[in-house]
Structure formats: C-alpha cells, structure tokens
Design an enzyme around this catalytic site. Structure first.
Site, short mmCIF file in Angstrom:
data_model
loop_
_atom_site.label_atom_id
_atom_site.label_comp_id
_atom_site.label_asym_id
_atom_site.label_seq_id
_atom_site.Cartn_x
_atom_site.Cartn_y
_atom_site.Cartn_z
N THR A 117 0.81 -1.21 0.00
CA THR A 117 0.00 0.00 0.00
C THR A 117 0.85 1.26 0.00
O THR A 117 1.97 1.27 0.53
CB THR A 117 -0.89 0.02 1.27
OG1 THR A 117 -1.49 1.31 1.41
CG2 THR A 117 -0.08 -0.24 2.53
N TYR A 141 -1.74 0.08 10.21
CA TYR A 141 -2.05 -0.58 8.94
C TYR A 141 -0.84 -0.50 8.00
O TYR A 141 -0.35 -1.52 7.49
CB TYR A 141 -3.28 0.07 8.29
CG TYR A 141 -3.45 -0.34 6.86
CD1 TYR A 141 -3.81 -1.64 6.52
CD2 TYR A 141 -3.20 0.57 5.82
CE1 TYR A 141 -3.93 -2.03 5.19
CE2 TYR A 141 -3.33 0.19 4.49
CZ TYR A 141 -3.68 -1.10 4.18
OH TYR A 141 -3.79 -1.49 2.88
#
Ligand code: UDP
Length: 331
Positions: A117, A141
């Site tokens: 990501t 995350y």
C-alpha cells in the site's frame, strides 16, 4: 500450475480471480469469508474457506493443486481501525503473512505477490512519490504491510522464493463486465461513498477538509481502476515465472484528482445532483498522495487501460446498482 489467491472473495481479490481465469489460469481461492462473499468468487475457481495462517491447510492446498504462485490479498484494510486496535492488525496482516511465507518456503512455492500500500510512505506531497522515497507509515495498517514487505525481502534472500510487492494507491471502480465490485457494507472510501449517496443509500456525504494546500483546497489522490491493478498483478506473475528478480513497485496512474473533482465525476455519471456538505478535515489524511509508476511500467510492461476518472466512476456506479438489486433480491 495453479495460482493460490488469498482473500479472493474480497474486493481486489475477486477481480484478480477473474483476471486470472480470463487468462486461462487455474485458480484456488483461500478466504475466511470474514469480509468477503462466497458469491464474489468466480464459479470456475475453487474456493477453500479457511485461514492463511493454517499451515497444514495451506500446505495441502499447495500440494494438491500444484500451486506455483501465491497472490496474497487477505488482510485487514481499515486505517482508523488499525489505530484503535493495532495488535489485531499486526496479527492479521503481519503475523499471518509471516506464517504464509513460511508455508510457501516450506512447500517450495517459488513465486509470491503481495498486496502492499501507498500507506507505507506516510504523508506524501503533491509530487509523485517513488519507491525509494522515505518510508514512514503513519498507521499500524501501513506499518503492518511494510513489515510484511521486509519479511518477504529477507526470506527471498535466504530461500528459494522471489516476490513482487505492489504498493496500491487509491483503488476504485469495478469489473467493467459487472461480475464483481466493492461490496463490503459500511464503506469509507470516497468513490464508493459518493456512489452510495447518489443512489440514495446515504442522505448526504461530506467533504473532509477544504483548506488543504491543493489547487481547490480538497485532498488529492491517485485513483486507479481495480481492473488495471489486477492486470499489473498478472504481469508481475508472468515476470516472476519468467525468472524476474524480486520487485517493489507502485501502482497508480501518476496523477491526482481532488475530492471535488471526484464528486463532479459522480454527478456526471449519475446525471443528477446529490447532497454534499463541506466538513472538517478527517484525522490522518495527507493533502496529496500520488504515485510515480515508472517502475511498474518499465519492469512489468504495465500500460494502464482505464486511466480515466469518469470510467472508474461509471463502473463503480454500475456496480453499486447491481449490488442494490442483488441485495433486494436477497430480501
Ligand atoms: N473523503 C471525503 N469524504 C468521504 C470519504 C473520503 O472527503 O466521505 C476524502 C478523504 O478525506 C481523502 C479522499 O477522500 O482525502 C480519499 O479518501 P479514501 O478514504 O477514499 O482513501 P484514502 O486516501 O484515505 O485511503
């Protein structure tokens, strides 16, 4: 040869399964169905309901199906949730990925593709960000994904496994053939939220912040069509099978759109107006996050086919309509 797709019942994973089947691959999906849907898995793929950290199960899937590549999507993806419950993210994303890599090494799977990501960069600027930019995730995350990248790097140096980690920017849209799309309830992502508002599933939506240092004051993001993203994975698979070295590459289009530009595109696609309220900034949002995608283009030979905000939005809206009729048919 078979490709094992973890999280193949989820949003991006279900598009990947179709992409692979369309290319003539054999596909096994491993998914816990915690956020994914059985119906989202293409019928030609074999679905195994289970956990990626169940080494015995994964080992038997690999042996029985002669798996030569794992594409690993399974994981948790909600940034604020990761701030509230970091250990769950390190368990679900980092720890389980460690076990999956270990199983892949033990079973001799030579190719591994990992869904990473742009959150590994933390706050980027208006300039497109390159893979060698400073890595400074601002959430558990982002860090949980970055740690997985590092485990893959180290495992690939020590063992006979090569990997590609693709760092996704803002993935949106849906299969242009209407076979799958983003279906998890309680969406927070801009294009999905705007489509739901247009269709009356929400009474209004909010723009989170209008005082950012961007041309119109709203945040800018690099929205990439989910089908182009799936195509990048397919090319990465081909490259690894052809003996390509491990690679970390951004997946985005290298230009950004503001929140207001996205909402205008949804208005155009929908043909009517809907209520949009200007609100405060959302905690943790960077002003702009845009990919430099030169590496994906040169190393993977990736040429995006759907680099068009209106097309992304049209496909997302079409899927939202399909989802409405699916849900009403189910009562
Ligand atoms: N956004 C917004 N209203 C919403 C959802 C998102 O204004 O209802 C903004 C958000 O502040 C960010 C951009 O849209 O600037 C993209 O947010 P999203 O959650 O889709 O993806 P992120 O970039 O946070 O991963």
């Amino acid at each position: 040869m078979t490709v094992l797709v973890t999280g193949g019942a989820g949003y991006i994973g279900s598009h990947m399964v179709w992409e692979l089947l369309d290319a003539g691959e054999n596909v096994v999906v491993l998914d816990r169905l915690s956020t994914g849907f059985e119906w989202a898995v293409a019928p030609e793929a074999k679905l195994v309901v289970g956990d990626v950290a169940d080494g015995e199960l994964v080992g038997s899937i690999i042996r029985e199906n002669k798996v030569d590549a794992i594409i690993h999507f399974a994981g948790s993806i909600v940034v604020p949730e990761s701030v509230a419950d970091p250990l769950a993210y390190y368990e679900n994303n980092t720890s389980k990925t460690r076990t999956l890599i270990e199983t892949a090494v033990r079973e001799g799977v030579p190719n591994f593709i990992f869904s990473s990501t742009a959150a590994v960069y933390g706050g980027a600027g208006l300039e497109p960000v390159r893979e060698d930019a400073r890595l400074a995730p601002e959430s558990p995350y982002g860090l949980s994904k970055l740690m997985s990248e590092w485990m893959l790097r180290d495992a690939s140096l020590a063992h006979d496994i090569r990997y590609t980690a693709l760092r996704y920017f803002n993935v949106a849209g849906a299969d242009p053939k209407g076979r799958t799309g983003q279906s998890t309830p309680g969406a927070t992502h801009l294009i999905k939220v705007a489509c739901e508002t247009a269709l009356g599933k929400r009474p209004f939506m909010q723009v989170f912040g209008t005082d950012y240092p961007t041309p119109d004051g709203t945040c800018m993001r690099d929205y990439i069509h989910v089908s182009d993203l799936a195509a990048a994975h397919r090319l990465a698979l081909q490259r690894l099978r052809d003996g390509g070295q491990s690679l970390v590459a951004n997946c985005g289009y290298s230009h950004g759109y503001s929140v207001l530009e996205v909402i205008d595109s949804v208005r155009r696609a929908f043909g009517h107006d809907f209520e949009v309220r200007m609100g405060d900034r959302r905690a943790g949002d960077a002003a702009a996050v845009v990919a430099n995608s030169d590496l994906a283009r040169s190393e993977l030979g990736w040429t995006p086919q759907r680099d068009d905000l209106d097309q992304i939005v049209n496909d997302a809206l079409a899927w939202e309509r399909i989802l409405t009729s699916k849900n009403s048919a189910r009562g």
